[in-house]
Design an enzyme around this catalytic site. Structure first.
Site, PDB file in Angstrom:
ATOM      1  N   VAL A   2       0.917  -1.156   0.116  1.00 43.23           N
ATOM      2  CA  VAL A   2       0.032   0.033  -0.045  1.00 43.23           C
ATOM      3  C   VAL A   2       0.816   1.351  -0.037  1.00 43.23           C
ATOM      4  O   VAL A   2       1.579   1.502   1.070  1.00 43.23           O
ATOM      5  CB  VAL A   2      -0.998  -0.020   1.023  1.00 43.23           C
ATOM      6  CG1 VAL A   2      -2.123  -0.986   1.012  1.00 43.23           C
ATOM      7  CG2 VAL A   2      -0.156  -0.251   2.446  1.00 43.23           C
ATOM      8  N   GLU A   3       0.639   2.151  -1.043  1.00 41.53           N
ATOM      9  CA  GLU A   3       1.455   3.238  -1.176  1.00 41.53           C
ATOM     10  C   GLU A   3       0.656   4.246  -2.097  1.00 41.53           C
ATOM     11  O   GLU A   3      -0.296   3.976  -2.674  1.00 41.53           O
ATOM     12  CB  GLU A   3       2.989   3.087  -1.575  1.00 41.53           C
ATOM     13  CG  GLU A   3       2.960   2.157  -2.974  1.00 41.53           C
ATOM     14  CD  GLU A   3       4.274   1.878  -3.395  1.00 41.53           C
ATOM     15  OE1 GLU A   3       5.207   2.588  -3.666  1.00 41.53           O
ATOM     16  OE2 GLU A   3       4.788   0.396  -3.297  1.00 41.53           O
TER      17      GLU A   3
END
Length: 326
Positions: free
Chosen positions: A210-211
């Site tokens: 997740v980014e």
């Protein structure tokens, strides 16, 4: 871990989880396993199914375009599954821990605690590493590998199957990671990962990456924090039900600051920190893996490679695996 229900606006987030189109147990390592002290004498501290396929599965490309359908991998992946006993698996994984002998195109001094102070290193790869000599990579100190499998709800890394098979043949413990797409339904993304990644004995826990991706041509959006947390929860819970393993969370400093402080405290974190030690970049956050460079160099790999260290001793690595690999 604070329950997700405490996040403001969760009711709205639950609704948006299905409409916006795009890990329990503390990292249970003995306190003697974690390294946070000085070089030479580190001071220990606590560290850190098959789903329906989309109509036209596609292969990931760098520009986000779609290549030929990739339907032929399913049976091959399932055929790779083995049936060793969990204890035998962990013994095999930890029997030989090789000292890392990688180098870095852009080396950084991290201060009192350097990556070399950690005994267990590994890599993460995708199509961008090109053809990989996994036997050579293992000899250089790749004691584990995370391999990109999927992105969003219809992209598969075209090198996933090749890397998965070759790493397995070389005896490199491996797991798969999914690049989360904020403009796709979380449950559909979980289905896509499950369809493409085998439920295999001895595999490392799956990873959710997740980014923020501000340069995405198709999804530059940054959902509200409550939506982010709700979507992650849906995705991770579905993977955990299927694989029987709690997913590891990979993240970056900006995304963590915006969304993950104080959240998912029972999950193993994998933290990117290429200019400073994670304890300084993510204050108070326990972690299992530290990604310390994206410009690693290794013989047998065409391009730069991401290098990672497990946040613990050899014994800590064995303990972590015994709780998560089966």
């Amino acid at each position: 871990m604070k329950p997700l229900s405490t996040v403001a606006g969760l009711a709205l987030a639950a609704f948006l989880v299905s409409g916006c189109t795009s890990s329990g147990g503390v990292d249970a390592l003995d306190s003697s396993s974690m390294i946070t002290g000085s070089i030479g004498a580190p001071v220990p501290a606590r560290a850190v199914g098959q789903a329906p396929a989309p109509a036209a599965p596609t292969v990931e490309t760098n520009a986000g375009a779609h290549a030929e359908p990739a339907d032929s991998t399913r049976a091959e992946l399932v055929a790779l599954s083995a049936e060793p006993a969990p204890r035998e698996v962990v013994k095999a994984i930890t029997r030989t821990i090789r000292k890392p002998r990688f180098s870095d195109a852009k080396p950084v001094s991290f201060g009192k605690v350097e990556p070399d102070d950690y005994p267990v290193h590994g890599v993460d790869v995708s199509r961008w590493q090109g053809d990989i000599d996994w036997v050579s990579l293992k000899k250089q100190g790749a004691n584990f590998a995370y391999i990109k499998s999927t992105e969003g709800d219809d992209h598969i890394d075209p090198s996933f199957l090749k890397n998965w098979q070759a790493a397995g043949r070389a005896g490199v413990p491996r797991g798969a990671y999914h690049f989360f797409y904020w403009c796709s339904v979380a449950e559909v993304q979980a289905d896509w990962f499950i369809q493409n990644v085998p439920k295999e004995k001895g595999a490392l826990p799956p990873v959710i990456d997740v980014e923020w991706n501000a340069h995405s041509k198709t999804c530059p959006t940054r959902p509200a924090r409550a939506v982010v947390l709700a979507k992650m929860k849906v995705f991770m819970e579905k993977l955990e039900r299927h694989y029987g393993q709690e997913p590891v969370i990979y993240t970056t400093p900006d995304f963590y600051d915006d969304n993950l402080q104080g959240q998912f405290t029972g999950h193993s974190f994998w933290l990117r920190s290429t200019a400073d030690h994670p304890k300084n970049v993510y204050p108070g956050r326990d972690f299992a893996f530290w990604q310390y460079t994206g410009t690693g160099l290794a013989s047998g790999v065409d391009n730069h490679i991401d290098l990672n260290a497990f946040n613990g001793t050899r014994e800590g690595w064995r303990n972590w695996l015994e709780k998560r690999v089966h």
